[in-house]
Design a protein around this motif. Sequence first.
Motif, PDB file in Angstrom:
ATOM      1  N   GLN A  52       0.811  -1.218   0.000  1.00 35.55           N
ATOM      2  CA  GLN A  52       0.000   0.000   0.000  1.00 35.55           C
ATOM      3  C   GLN A  52       0.847   1.271   0.000  1.00 35.55           C
ATOM      4  O   GLN A  52       0.338   2.345  -0.313  1.00 35.55           O
ATOM      5  CB  GLN A  52      -0.951   0.016   1.214  1.00 35.55           C
ATOM      6  N   CYS A 100     -10.799   0.174   3.848  1.00 34.87           N
ATOM      7  CA  CYS A 100      -9.401   0.015   3.466  1.00 34.87           C
ATOM      8  C   CYS A 100      -8.839   1.387   3.127  1.00 34.87           C
ATOM      9  O   CYS A 100      -9.484   2.178   2.431  1.00 34.87           O
ATOM     10  CB  CYS A 100      -9.304  -0.908   2.252  1.00 34.87           C
ATOM     11  N   LEU A 101      -7.623   1.666   3.610  1.00 32.67           N
ATOM     12  CA  LEU A 101      -7.015   2.973   3.344  1.00 32.67           C
ATOM     13  C   LEU A 101      -6.721   3.162   1.858  1.00 32.67           C
ATOM     14  O   LEU A 101      -6.554   4.290   1.417  1.00 32.67           O
ATOM     15  CB  LEU A 101      -5.738   3.131   4.177  1.00 32.67           C
ATOM     16  N   HIS A 142      -7.480  -9.492   6.017  1.00 31.86           N
ATOM     17  CA  HIS A 142      -7.527  -8.301   5.152  1.00 31.86           C
ATOM     18  C   HIS A 142      -6.108  -7.863   4.775  1.00 31.86           C
ATOM     19  O   HIS A 142      -5.823  -7.605   3.593  1.00 31.86           O
ATOM     20  CB  HIS A 142      -8.266  -7.170   5.881  1.00 31.86           C
ATOM     21  N   HIS A 146      -3.608  -8.132   0.925  1.00 32.11           N
ATOM     22  CA  HIS A 146      -2.854  -7.111   0.179  1.00 32.11           C
ATOM     23  C   HIS A 146      -1.559  -7.694  -0.397  1.00 32.11           C
ATOM     24  O   HIS A 146      -1.085  -7.250  -1.446  1.00 32.11           O
ATOM     25  CB  HIS A 146      -2.493  -5.929   1.087  1.00 32.11           C
ATOM     26  N   GLU A 178      -8.839  -1.013   8.864  1.00 28.41           N
ATOM     27  CA  GLU A 178      -8.398   0.185   8.137  1.00 28.41           C
ATOM     28  C   GLU A 178      -9.484   1.237   8.077  1.00 28.41           C
ATOM     29  O   GLU A 178      -9.512   2.089   7.192  1.00 28.41           O
ATOM     30  CB  GLU A 178      -7.905  -0.175   6.730  1.00 28.41           C
TER      31      GLU A 178
END
Length: 182
Positions: A52, A100-101, A142, A146, A178
């Motif tokens: 991310q 989610c960010l 989660h 990623h 997040e």
Amino acid sequence: MAVRDILRMGDPRLLQMAQAVEAFATPELHELVADLIDTMRANDGAGLAAPQIGVNLQVVVFGSEGNPRYPDAEPVPLTVLINPVLTALSEELEEAWEGCLSVPGLRGKVPRHGHLHYTGFDQHGQALTREVAGFHARVVQHETDHLWGILYPRRIRDLRYFGFTDAVVSEHIEAAPENNSK
Ligand code: NI
């Protein structure tokens, strides 16, 4: 240590398979972990994965202890998890809302294993093994997704339960990994 920019859905770097970390306790790895924690905290996140922030390595951080945005969520200790391996201990999946960010402003109802075992390493190369359930299990699933290039919208089974945070009924979003206000 620095707060880094977070990639958003649509950036192809979020779709890559992350590479395993081979060298522990290096200055580069310590800096990456510090940046992940700083960036997660600056965004009121419960977790963040290295891809991310544009780093294609199997490193995630998470934790929601004392986070005012999760008053009802079970506390999750601050954890650095590298090269994770997850093993589901329950076949049935539980649905709950996630954010989610990298998908700012949206929420979706995502099925996850309710009970699992995970192993991995911290930044010093110390082995970690845990059996977890509930919110902790959800956050780990989660974040590790990623590392395999999977963002939570791909997991949503019923797209009626995908929407803008400020439009979704509030009691449905109390435990969102997040989670943030953006
Ligand atoms: Ni996420």
